[in-house]
Write an enzyme that holds these catalytic residues in place. Structure first.
Site, mmCIF file in Angstrom:
data_model
loop_
_atom_site.group_PDB
_atom_site.id
_atom_site.type_symbol
_atom_site.label_atom_id
_atom_site.label_comp_id
_atom_site.label_asym_id
_atom_site.label_seq_id
_atom_site.Cartn_x
_atom_site.Cartn_y
_atom_site.Cartn_z
ATOM 1 N N TYR A 77 -18.712 -13.949 1.769
ATOM 2 C CA TYR A 77 -19.576 -14.647 0.818
ATOM 3 C C TYR A 77 -21.037 -14.535 1.241
ATOM 4 C CZ TYR A 77 -21.257 -18.592 -2.044
ATOM 5 O OH TYR A 77 -21.930 -19.399 -2.935
ATOM 6 N N SER A 114 -27.086 -18.676 -3.524
ATOM 7 C CA SER A 114 -26.610 -19.791 -2.700
ATOM 8 C C SER A 114 -27.603 -19.970 -1.569
ATOM 9 C CB SER A 114 -25.223 -19.460 -2.122
ATOM 10 O OG SER A 114 -24.864 -20.359 -1.090
#
Length: 271
Positions: free
Chosen positions: A162, A149
């Site tokens: 995350y 990401s």
């Protein structure tokens, strides 16, 4: 341990985790278009996985489908083995399975933290390790690609677990690249920004019809644009690319100072 034949890498067999929708499905299709048979995995959407398999088969390639919950850490490697056996070997492994989180740091429970880590980092470790072992044993090289990401590189409010998991996955990719290069195995990350997928709340949206002022490209990305980068990294011409994190974000990460200068309220401090 077999010596790798570095000049003979011609990938025909790939596994793409969480390929029942979104980036995973687009990647499975892109690799099938590149001439590979595909191992497809799903955790909760078997129907979606079967739709991906049908797309792969329409391209004249073979698809094998299996349920895989990467948080089942002792069982997950056996699923990788099962799919690799069905394919007759393994040339490319794409670790796409992941989970997001939108909770302020002070409110993140230990159970939630552990759940995100199990999915985004622990599961990636056990699956990529098993894939790498098979590639080393085969001695013909390979490609391992982890979907991380932009938050592998920059944090976001409400995404502490995350962010930590994706930072960790990025570091794991770099360590693997160092250790596996001598076996003709490249290991890279692809770091998407906002992509029009169910995970980002953009299901069934045409990204070209959406506007994003904070992204230089002016829109979210298409899953197929991420898949195209993965397909390149999986290809023979990408043999000299390893340990990299390729950002696919429409320029989002370049907006740091500009975005900071444009913010006119403190709304960003909370969810």
């Amino acid at each position: 341990m077999a010596e790798p034949n570095l000049t003979a890498f011609e990938p025909t067999r790939a596994i793409v985790t969480a390929s029942d929708s979104g980036i995973g499905r687009a990647t499975a299709v892109a690799l099938a278009q590149a001439g590979m048979d595909i191992g497809i995995t799903w955790r909760s959407d078997e129907a979606g996985a079967l739709e991906t398999a049908a797309e792969v088969e329409r391209l004249g390639r073979t698809a094998h489908v299996s349920r895989l919950d990467v948080t089942e850490l002792t069982d997950a490697p056996a699923i990788v083995d099962r799919l690799a056996d069905a394919l007759g070997g393994l040339d490319v492994f794409v670790n796409n399975a992941g989970a997001g989180l939108s909770t302020p740091f002070l409110e993140v429970s230990l159970d939630t933290w552990r759940s995100i880590m199990a999915t985004d980092l622990d599961g990636a470790f056990v699956c990529m390790q098993r894939a790498a072992r098979r590639m080393v044993d085969a001695g013909t090289g390979g490609r391992i690609i982890a979907v991380t990401s932009v938050h592998e590189h920059q944090p976001m409010v409400g995404s502490s677990a995350y962010d930590a998991a994706k930072h960790g996955l990025g570091g794991l990719v770099k360590a693997m690249a160092l250790e596996l290069a001598s076996q003709g195995i490249t290991v890279n990350a692809v770091a998407p920004g906002e992509i029009a997928t169910p995970m980002t709340g953009n299901e069934d949206v045409d990204p070209r019809e959406e506007h994003r002022s904070g992204i230089p490209a002016g829109r979210p990305g298409d899953a197929r644009e991420v898949a195209a980068v993965i397909a390149f990294l999986a290809s023979p011409p990408a043999a000299y690319v390893t340990g990299s994190s390729v950002v696919v974000d429409g320029g989002m990460l370049q907006m740091g100072p500009q975005a900071g200068a444009a913010v006119t309220s403190d709304d960003w401090r909370s969810l």
